[in-house]
Design a protein around this motif. Structure first.
Motif, PDB file in Angstrom:
ATOM      1  N   GLY A  77      37.308  44.589  44.145  1.00  0.00           N
ATOM      2  CA  GLY A  77      37.651  44.457  42.741  1.00  0.00           C
ATOM      3  C   GLY A  77      38.831  43.526  42.521  1.00  0.00           C
ATOM      4  O   GLY A  77      39.356  42.903  43.452  1.00  0.00           O
ATOM      5  N   GLN A  96      40.639  40.044  28.612  1.00  0.00           N
ATOM      6  CA  GLN A  96      39.331  40.156  27.978  1.00  0.00           C
ATOM      7  C   GLN A  96      39.521  40.333  26.477  1.00  0.00           C
ATOM      8  O   GLN A  96      40.305  41.181  26.042  1.00  0.00           O
ATOM      9  CB  GLN A  96      38.563  41.351  28.529  1.00  0.00           C
ATOM     10  N   SER A 116      39.314  50.280  34.652  1.00  0.00           N
ATOM     11  CA  SER A 116      38.099  50.245  35.464  1.00  0.00           C
ATOM     12  C   SER A 116      37.229  49.049  35.105  1.00  0.00           C
ATOM     13  O   SER A 116      36.553  48.470  35.965  1.00  0.00           O
ATOM     14  CB  SER A 116      37.325  51.548  35.259  1.00  0.00           C
ATOM     15  N   ASP A 117      37.246  48.657  33.841  1.00  0.00           N
ATOM     16  CA  ASP A 117      36.432  47.538  33.375  1.00  0.00           C
ATOM     17  C   ASP A 117      36.851  46.225  34.040  1.00  0.00           C
ATOM     18  O   ASP A 117      36.025  45.502  34.587  1.00  0.00           O
ATOM     19  CB  ASP A 117      36.549  47.424  31.854  1.00  0.00           C
ATOM     20  N   GLU A 118      38.149  45.930  34.001  1.00  0.00           N
ATOM     21  CA  GLU A 118      38.626  44.681  34.603  1.00  0.00           C
ATOM     22  C   GLU A 118      38.565  44.729  36.127  1.00  0.00           C
ATOM     23  O   GLU A 118      38.284  43.722  36.772  1.00  0.00           O
ATOM     24  CB  GLU A 118      40.060  44.386  34.155  1.00  0.00           C
ATOM     25  N   TRP A 119      38.844  45.891  36.709  1.00  0.00           N
ATOM     26  CA  TRP A 119      38.761  46.038  38.163  1.00  0.00           C
ATOM     27  C   TRP A 119      37.380  45.626  38.667  1.00  0.00           C
ATOM     28  O   TRP A 119      37.243  44.990  39.719  1.00  0.00           O
ATOM     29  CB  TRP A 119      39.060  47.485  38.549  1.00  0.00           C
ATOM     30  N   SER A 120      36.353  45.939  37.883  1.00  0.00           N
ATOM     31  CA  SER A 120      34.972  45.687  38.308  1.00  0.00           C
ATOM     32  C   SER A 120      34.518  44.252  38.095  1.00  0.00           C
ATOM     33  O   SER A 120      33.347  43.944  38.326  1.00  0.00           O
ATOM     34  CB  SER A 120      34.026  46.638  37.558  1.00  0.00           C
ATOM     35  N   ASP A 121      35.416  43.358  37.678  1.00  0.00           N
ATOM     36  CA  ASP A 121      35.033  41.959  37.481  1.00  0.00           C
ATOM     37  C   ASP A 121      34.873  41.196  38.793  1.00  0.00           C
ATOM     38  O   ASP A 121      34.470  40.031  38.793  1.00  0.00           O
ATOM     39  CB  ASP A 121      36.044  41.244  36.579  1.00  0.00           C
ATOM     40  N   THR A 124      32.987  45.541  43.929  1.00  0.00           N
ATOM     41  CA  THR A 124      33.705  46.758  44.309  1.00  0.00           C
ATOM     42  C   THR A 124      32.822  47.655  45.160  1.00  0.00           C
ATOM     43  O   THR A 124      31.595  47.513  45.184  1.00  0.00           O
ATOM     44  CB  THR A 124      34.147  47.554  43.071  1.00  0.00           C
ATOM     45  N   SER A 127      34.344  54.161  43.437  1.00  0.00           N
ATOM     46  CA  SER A 127      34.696  54.277  42.027  1.00  0.00           C
ATOM     47  C   SER A 127      36.202  54.241  41.831  1.00  0.00           C
ATOM     48  O   SER A 127      36.975  54.298  42.784  1.00  0.00           O
ATOM     49  CB  SER A 127      34.116  55.570  41.431  1.00  0.00           C
ATOM     50  N   ASN A 211      33.255  50.410  36.106  1.00  0.00           N
ATOM     51  CA  ASN A 211      33.115  49.437  35.024  1.00  0.00           C
ATOM     52  C   ASN A 211      33.108  50.133  33.667  1.00  0.00           C
ATOM     53  O   ASN A 211      32.308  49.829  32.793  1.00  0.00           O
ATOM     54  CB  ASN A 211      31.843  48.602  35.206  1.00  0.00           C
ATOM     55  N   ASN A 212      34.020  51.102  33.494  1.00  0.00           N
ATOM     56  CA  ASN A 212      34.060  51.938  32.293  1.00  0.00           C
ATOM     57  C   ASN A 212      35.397  51.837  31.557  1.00  0.00           C
ATOM     58  O   ASN A 212      36.217  52.727  31.657  1.00  0.00           O
ATOM     59  CB  ASN A 212      33.828  53.411  32.641  1.00  0.00           C
TER      60      ASN A 212
END
Length: 225
Positions: A77, A96, A116-121, A124, A127, A211-212
């Protein structure tokens, strides 16, 4: 460093000048910061290539006594958002657009974000599971504790946001679980101090994120009585 004001501070300041007290999103200009997060030294981006390197805006180094527990945190991530981070508006809102980051109008200066949203860009594994751990507060002889903080949370999927306390290193006692969005809120939680307790620790945990969305927390404080 001076804390940059926001547009919502104008109304609060004008009313204050005229001796009027009101519950508004803004705060009076010139209000001194008591936020432990505002002491942080921020770094330039690593993986957020859309942000200029001149914009300083994230760190994993917490103030003295505070820590981040990334037990169970996934790998990979975006480096800036792998677990809780300290950040500021200039940096975080540039990650974003169109996702209500700019609606975090209660926060000032440096605040904590679990995103979690930005981490998943970036790719990964696992969770998002990360916890802010407060210093240990001396509660000897006290009967209650008030825990206050600014909060900006967008709920999605199976992600869970909770606030808990533990006394004398014992089991966590849950005080708050968000079941929906909590946009630009000021939380004021109260808990009874058990007889004989001498220490208390507060935890803010975001778990099961894939991604939440995100949770931002600012200006945490504890008042004992």
């Amino acid at each position: 460093m001076a804390i940059r004001p926001k547009n919502v501070d104008i109304a609060a300041t004008v009313l204050s000048i005229h001796g009027v007290t009101a519950s508004l999103d803004g705060q009076v200009l010139g209000t001194a910061s008591t936020d432990p997060f505002d002491t942080a030294t921020l770094n330039p981006r690593v993986d957020e290539t859309g942000i200029p390197t001149s914009v300083l805006g994230w760190t994993k180094t917490m103030p003295s006594g505070w820590s981040i527990d990334n037990t169970g945190m996934g790998t990979g991530g975006m480096a800036e958002w792998r677990g809780w981070s300290l950040t500021n508006d200039d940096f975080w809102t540039k990650t974003q657009t169109g996702q209500q980051r700019e609606s975090n109008v209660r926060a000032r200066g440096v605040f904590a974000v679990a995103d979690s949203d930005e981490w998943s860009d970036k790719a990964t594994s696992g969770s998002f599971n990360s916890t802010i751990v407060s210093p240990s507060y001396n509660v000897t002889g006290k009967s209650s504790a008030a825990i206050r903080f600014g909060s900006h949370y967008l709920k999605e999927g199976g992600e869970t946001a909770t606030v808990s306390v533990s006394f004398n290193g014992g089991a966590a006692q849950n005080l708050l679980t968000y079941t929906g969005d909590a946009v630009a809120k000021l939380e004021n939680l109260s808990v009874a101090v058990p007889a004989g307790a001498t220490s208390m620790v507060v935890r803010w945990r975001l778990s099961n994120g894939v991604n939440n969305w995100y949770w931002a927390v600012d200006n945490p404080s504890v008042t004992l009585s």
